[in-house]
Design a protein around this motif. Structure first.
Motif, PDB file in Angstrom:
ATOM      1  N   CYS A 165     -92.784 -29.998 -19.554  1.00 56.34           N
ATOM      2  CA  CYS A 165     -93.290 -30.003 -17.769  1.00 56.34           C
ATOM      3  C   CYS A 165     -93.650 -28.998 -17.367  1.00 56.34           C
ATOM      4  O   CYS A 165     -94.387 -28.608 -16.614  1.00 56.34           O
ATOM      5  N   LEU A 166     -92.295 -28.081 -17.249  1.00 55.64           N
ATOM      6  CA  LEU A 166     -92.033 -26.528 -17.251  1.00 55.64           C
ATOM      7  C   LEU A 166     -92.755 -25.723 -17.563  1.00 55.64           C
ATOM      8  O   LEU A 166     -94.248 -24.354 -17.445  1.00 55.64           O
ATOM      9  N   PHE A 167     -93.077 -25.906 -19.136  1.00 58.24           N
ATOM     10  CA  PHE A 167     -93.734 -24.722 -19.813  1.00 58.24           C
ATOM     11  C   PHE A 167     -95.433 -25.666 -19.343  1.00 58.24           C
ATOM     12  O   PHE A 167     -96.912 -24.679 -19.160  1.00 58.24           O
ATOM     13  N   LEU A 168     -95.627 -26.678 -18.926  1.00 57.74           N
ATOM     14  CA  LEU A 168     -97.361 -26.704 -18.410  1.00 57.74           C
ATOM     15  C   LEU A 168     -97.731 -26.605 -17.520  1.00 57.74           C
ATOM     16  O   LEU A 168     -99.111 -25.674 -17.061  1.00 57.74           O
ATOM     17  N   TYR A 169     -96.092 -26.098 -16.280  1.00 58.80           N
ATOM     18  CA  TYR A 169     -97.044 -25.735 -14.666  1.00 58.80           C
ATOM     19  C   TYR A 169     -97.446 -23.781 -15.062  1.00 58.80           C
ATOM     20  O   TYR A 169     -98.091 -23.316 -14.841  1.00 58.80           O
ATOM     21  N   ILE A 198     -98.351 -22.274 -26.949  1.00 56.86           N
ATOM     22  CA  ILE A 198     -99.588 -22.571 -26.062  1.00 56.86           C
ATOM     23  C   ILE A 198     -99.523 -21.184 -24.485  1.00 56.86           C
ATOM     24  O   ILE A 198    -100.523 -20.644 -24.755  1.00 56.86           O
ATOM     25  N   LEU A 199     -98.216 -21.426 -23.973  1.00 53.93           N
ATOM     26  CA  LEU A 199     -97.801 -19.664 -22.925  1.00 53.93           C
ATOM     27  C   LEU A 199     -97.993 -19.187 -23.393  1.00 53.93           C
ATOM     28  O   LEU A 199     -98.545 -17.857 -23.064  1.00 53.93           O
ATOM     29  N   GLY A 222     -91.876 -31.036 -31.441  1.00 59.90           N
ATOM     30  CA  GLY A 222     -93.371 -31.158 -31.135  1.00 59.90           C
ATOM     31  C   GLY A 222     -93.537 -30.515 -30.061  1.00 59.90           C
ATOM     32  O   GLY A 222     -94.667 -29.015 -30.194  1.00 59.90           O
ATOM     33  N   HIS A 223     -94.128 -30.917 -29.101  1.00 61.27           N
ATOM     34  CA  HIS A 223     -94.205 -31.124 -27.750  1.00 61.27           C
ATOM     35  C   HIS A 223     -93.834 -29.723 -27.738  1.00 61.27           C
ATOM     36  O   HIS A 223     -94.180 -29.503 -26.361  1.00 61.27           O
ATOM     37  N   PHE A 224     -92.681 -29.744 -27.122  1.00 59.60           N
ATOM     38  CA  PHE A 224     -92.113 -28.439 -26.927  1.00 59.60           C
ATOM     39  C   PHE A 224     -92.406 -27.045 -27.278  1.00 59.60           C
ATOM     40  O   PHE A 224     -93.111 -26.148 -26.319  1.00 59.60           O
ATOM     41  N   PHE A 225     -92.054 -27.477 -28.654  1.00 62.75           N
ATOM     42  CA  PHE A 225     -92.505 -26.127 -28.952  1.00 62.75           C
ATOM     43  C   PHE A 225     -94.593 -25.100 -28.952  1.00 62.75           C
ATOM     44  O   PHE A 225     -94.716 -24.402 -29.069  1.00 62.75           O
TER      45      PHE A 225
END
Length: 191
Positions: free
Chosen positions: A43-47, A94-95, A86-89
């Motif tokens: 969620c932090l990465f999506l932010y 992407i970031l 997988g989601h995390f990395f």
């Protein structure tokens, strides 16, 4: 038990082992609590991804809040499954790719994150390849002046794809081969 292929994608188990050795907690406890923490960090990465795209803290916070309460994301990342890493990395990659598009110095962290993604989860890796194609196409379609910068992005896409397929073929070879052999009966016969 998530099937026969996940033993070829060891990042979750490596992280669980590191937590086990650092804390002394059992492997079961390490995996049980570590994976959801990484799932929450997505969620932090999506932010940060949303902030990178829209330069708005409000939109970024809203996007992260939606992911934080998304039932599919909550279920998939609430237990020790390789998909969580997988989601995390994938979101970290992407970031870092978006940052790499603007500042080439992000290539080293992007390469590390990309390698960990490949070793985390095969479907997420495949979805990342599709996302990269979309990001490169859309950003260059919206800004034709960027075509000169397309070269490095395209080289990264090809290198990442080659690395993923090489890993699947060499390291996860038996799974890769059974996947293709299992699907071959469905292919039409050409005369």
């Amino acid at each position: 038990g998530w099937g026969g292929s996940y033993n070829y994608f060891p990042v979750l188990y490596i992280v669980g082992g590191i937590v086990h050795h650092m804390t002394g907690a059992s492997i079961f406890t390490s995996l049980t609590y570590t994976a959801p923490v990484f799932g929450a960090l997505t969620c932090l990465f999506l932010y940060f991804i949303t902030y990178e795209l829209f330069d708005s803290k409000q939109i970024a916070l809203l996007a992260a809040a939606f992911l934080a309460v998304n039932p599919i994301h909550l279920y998939q990342t609430s237990h020790a499954a390789p998909l969580t890493m997988g989601h995390f990395f994938m979101l970290l990659s992407i970031l870092l790719f978006l940052k790499f598009k603007r500042r080439k110095r992000f290539i080293i962290p992007l390469a590390i994150s990309s390698g960990l993604l490949i070793m985390s989860h095969h479907l997420t890796t495949f979805m990342y390849i599709i996302s990269l194609i979309g990001i490169i196409f859309a950003s260059n379609l919206l800004s034709p002046k960027r075509v000169k910068k397309l070269y490095l992005e395209f080289v990264y896409l090809l290198a990442f794809s080659a690395g993923a397929f090489a890993y699947w073929l060499i390291i996860a070879g038996s799974h890769f081969n059974s996947f293709f052999k299992g699907g071959s009966y469905m292919t039409p016969k050409i005369m």
